[in-house]
Motif scaffolding. Structure first.
Motif, PDB file in Angstrom:
ATOM      1  N   MET A   1      39.765  33.798 -31.514  1.00  0.00           N
ATOM      2  CA  MET A   1      40.478  33.654 -30.527  1.00  0.00           C
ATOM      3  C   MET A   1      41.869  34.048 -30.977  1.00  0.00           C
ATOM      4  N   LEU A   2      42.432  33.645 -31.865  1.00  0.00           N
ATOM      5  CA  LEU A   2      43.778  34.567 -32.445  1.00  0.00           C
ATOM      6  C   LEU A   2      43.696  35.980 -32.596  1.00  0.00           C
ATOM      7  N   PHE A   3      42.467  36.342 -33.190  1.00  0.00           N
ATOM      8  CA  PHE A   3      42.528  37.828 -33.400  1.00  0.00           C
ATOM      9  C   PHE A   3      42.260  38.483 -32.260  1.00  0.00           C
ATOM     10  N   VAL A   4      41.764  37.977 -30.997  1.00  0.00           N
ATOM     11  CA  VAL A   4      41.501  38.805 -29.922  1.00  0.00           C
ATOM     12  C   VAL A   4      42.823  38.781 -29.055  1.00  0.00           C
ATOM     13  N   GLY A   5      43.420  37.473 -29.025  1.00  0.00           N
ATOM     14  CA  GLY A   5      44.455  37.292 -28.142  1.00  0.00           C
ATOM     15  C   GLY A   5      45.766  37.679 -28.821  1.00  0.00           C
ATOM     16  N   LEU A   6      46.145  37.344 -30.067  1.00  0.00           N
ATOM     17  CA  LEU A   6      47.418  37.646 -30.368  1.00  0.00           C
ATOM     18  C   LEU A   6      47.558  38.756 -31.289  1.00  0.00           C
ATOM     19  N   VAL A   7      46.645  39.278 -32.015  1.00  0.00           N
ATOM     20  CA  VAL A   7      46.493  40.375 -32.952  1.00  0.00           C
ATOM     21  C   VAL A   7      47.196  41.830 -31.882  1.00  0.00           C
ATOM     22  N   PRO A   8      46.333  42.067 -30.636  1.00  0.00           N
ATOM     23  CA  PRO A   8      46.506  43.268 -30.078  1.00  0.00           C
ATOM     24  C   PRO A   8      48.133  43.266 -29.396  1.00  0.00           C
ATOM     25  N   VAL A   9      48.651  41.855 -29.102  1.00  0.00           N
ATOM     26  CA  VAL A   9      49.922  41.768 -28.572  1.00  0.00           C
ATOM     27  C   VAL A   9      51.036  42.210 -29.597  1.00  0.00           C
ATOM     28  N   VAL A  10      50.835  41.664 -30.924  1.00  0.00           N
ATOM     29  CA  VAL A  10      51.484  41.675 -32.216  1.00  0.00           C
ATOM     30  C   VAL A  10      51.626  43.258 -32.283  1.00  0.00           C
ATOM     31  N   ALA A  11      50.294  43.747 -32.479  1.00  0.00           N
ATOM     32  CA  ALA A  11      50.303  45.342 -32.882  1.00  0.00           C
ATOM     33  C   ALA A  11      51.004  46.207 -31.942  1.00  0.00           C
ATOM     34  N   ARG A  12      50.949  45.913 -30.285  1.00  0.00           N
ATOM     35  CA  ARG A  12      51.573  46.928 -29.367  1.00  0.00           C
ATOM     36  C   ARG A  12      52.835  46.373 -29.634  1.00  0.00           C
ATOM     37  N   GLN A  13      53.488  45.223 -29.957  1.00  0.00           N
ATOM     38  CA  GLN A  13      54.931  45.051 -29.973  1.00  0.00           C
ATOM     39  C   GLN A  13      55.526  45.755 -31.221  1.00  0.00           C
ATOM     40  N   SER A  14      54.545  45.676 -32.262  1.00  0.00           N
ATOM     41  CA  SER A  14      55.129  46.359 -33.459  1.00  0.00           C
ATOM     42  C   SER A  14      55.393  47.977 -33.227  1.00  0.00           C
TER      43      SER A  14
ATOM     44  N   ASP B   1      63.603  35.175 -22.793  1.00  0.00           N
ATOM     45  CA  ASP B   1      63.439  36.640 -22.381  1.00  0.00           C
ATOM     46  C   ASP B   1      63.973  37.646 -23.296  1.00  0.00           C
ATOM     47  N   LEU B   2      63.389  37.288 -24.422  1.00  0.00           N
ATOM     48  CA  LEU B   2      63.961  38.235 -25.931  1.00  0.00           C
ATOM     49  C   LEU B   2      62.691  39.269 -25.862  1.00  0.00           C
ATOM     50  N   ARG B   3      63.107  40.371 -26.057  1.00  0.00           N
ATOM     51  CA  ARG B   3      62.292  41.662 -26.381  1.00  0.00           C
ATOM     52  C   ARG B   3      61.264  41.381 -27.681  1.00  0.00           C
ATOM     53  N   TYR B   4      60.187  41.704 -27.707  1.00  0.00           N
ATOM     54  CA  TYR B   4      59.215  41.617 -28.760  1.00  0.00           C
ATOM     55  C   TYR B   4      59.114  39.963 -29.091  1.00  0.00           C
ATOM     56  N   ALA B   5      59.306  39.228 -28.194  1.00  0.00           N
ATOM     57  CA  ALA B   5      59.247  37.868 -28.386  1.00  0.00           C
ATOM     58  C   ALA B   5      58.062  37.225 -29.219  1.00  0.00           C
ATOM     59  N   ILE B   6      56.667  37.753 -28.969  1.00  0.00           N
ATOM     60  CA  ILE B   6      55.743  37.277 -29.753  1.00  0.00           C
ATOM     61  C   ILE B   6      55.702  37.877 -31.223  1.00  0.00           C
ATOM     62  N   LEU B   7      56.106  39.171 -31.520  1.00  0.00           N
ATOM     63  CA  LEU B   7      55.965  39.709 -32.880  1.00  0.00           C
ATOM     64  C   LEU B   7      57.195  38.774 -33.413  1.00  0.00           C
ATOM     65  N   LEU B   8      58.226  38.774 -33.087  1.00  0.00           N
ATOM     66  CA  LEU B   8      59.478  38.017 -33.711  1.00  0.00           C
ATOM     67  C   LEU B   8      58.920  36.522 -33.982  1.00  0.00           C
ATOM     68  N   GLY B   9      58.281  35.846 -33.211  1.00  0.00           N
ATOM     69  CA  GLY B   9      57.746  34.511 -33.432  1.00  0.00           C
ATOM     70  C   GLY B   9      57.012  34.462 -34.508  1.00  0.00           C
TER      71      GLY B   9
END
Length: 360
Positions: free
Chosen positions: A83-96, A235-243
């Motif tokens: 679940m983390l790999f499918v839900g979190l990793v793509p978001v973090v990769a895209r924001q990176s 509403d900070l940009r790249y919120a998930i990546l920075l979190g």
């Protein structure tokens, strides 16, 4: 001088148990230095097994078979990981990727702001100093960019290693959990009979490492989740990546929180400038760090042996330089191991058999 060294050697190593402890430490260190990369999947599996051993033991205590309990916990762990790999990793990769693409704009905006300093403070800042500093920083950034590109190409070779982790590590974790006592008995038979100090250090480190791994994983999840929610609500940009970066920063005590503050502040300043929104975000980020250091850490690591902050920083620098990420992750347990070994060597068999009669 030699006589002083000889007396110290006889006092510390005339005990066979102390000699066996020294030999075991030297052999373990040699194995890690020579074959550390090769056996890294085994070490990763041992870390995960430590993490899952606590819930498995709780299920066993209520009457569930150990094999069934291990299977349930492994399925739950794999489900959460997927679940983390499918839900979190793509978001973090895209924001990176987006952040990397916008980095030149952020840097250009920072340069424009710096170039306004000579006009605002002509007595303190000179234009030629600004240009020299910018030229030096640009050269350094070009070198960093080339290093990142070369690292990204070399990481493509690690796809096979990733497949090994995804397939072999879960299997090893399951067998480590299911046949835990079998492996412990096998290791016990391999150890020499003169193992009083080895057993003493082993018992202490077993409790310390188990407590540290569980506490550190819980701390990463709590701090990372709270940071992500806070950044998204503001509403900070790249919120998930920075979190995620804030959550992972707790792996490095003291240093991590200071380092991760830089990207959070830079992104916020690029988005809002020096405005009330920027200060609101930095205040919220400071509250998260304060609650982590003063509330969460004491609750999670109340059973851990306290170490002076200077020793922790030295341990992070030393073991991180030796073994990278895992050296940083295990910096505190390894520092505790050093402390336990020193304590064990400082004690004598007579002190343990005949404690102080004046003690209450």
């Amino acid at each position: 001088m030699l006589s002083v060294f000889g007396r110290w050697y006889r006092r510390k190593f005339s005990d066979p148990d102390a000699a066996m402890l020294l030999i075991l430490i030297l052999l373990s260190t040699a194995v890690l230095l020579l074959w550390g990369q090769m056996i890294m999947p085994v070490l990763v599996a041992a870390v995960i097994a430590y993490l899952l051993d606590w819930p498995v033991n709780r299920l066993v205590r209520i009457g569930v078979g150990r094999g069934f309990a291990c299977g349930v916990m492994m399925l739950l762990f794999v489900a959460i990981a997927v679940m983390l790999f499918v839900g979190l990793v793509p978001v973090v990769a895209r924001q990176s990727i987006n952040l990397i693409q916008e980095t030149p704009l952020i840097w250009q905006k920072a340069q424009d702001w710096v170039l306004t300093l000579p006009e605002k403070y002509p007595d303190y800042v000179q234009l030629n100093q600004i240009y020299q500093m910018m030229e030096s920083l640009n050269e350094r950034l070009v070198g960093v960019g080339e290093s990142l590109i070369s690292a990204s190409f070399s990481s493509l070779i690690d796809v096979a290693a990733l497949l090994v982790y995804l397939i072999l590590v879960p299997l090893m974790v399951f067998f480590m959990l299911k046949d835990k006592f079998f492996f412990l008995d096998s290791i016990s038979r391999m150890l020499p009979k003169e193992r009083r100090l080895i057993t003493q250090v082993g018992h202490e480190m077993n409790a310390q490492i188990a407590n540290y791994i569980r506490g550190k994983v819980i701390e990463i999840l709590i701090v990372g989740s709270v940071s992500c929610v806070t950044f998204v609500l503001m509403d900070l940009r790249y919120a998930i990546l920075l979190g995620v970066l804030v959550g992972l920063s707790v792996l490095i005590p003291y240093i991590g929180a200071a380092v991760v503050t830089i990207p959070v502040a830079v992104v916020a300043m690029f988005q809002w400038g020096i405005t009330p929104e920027f200060w609101y975000l930095m205040f919220a980020y400071g509250v998260i760090q304060a609650l982590d250091g003063n509330l969460l850490v004491p609750l999670l690591f109340s059973e851990a042996v306290s170490l002076h902050p200077l020793y922790i920083i030295i341990a992070v620098l030393f073991f991180g330089g030796l073994w990278g990420f895992w050296g940083v992750f295990f910096a505190i347990p390894l520092a505790t191991l050093v402390k336990a070994v020193i304590t064990a060597w400082s004690s004598s068999p007579e002190q343990e058999k005949f404690p102080d009669a004046t003690a209450p």
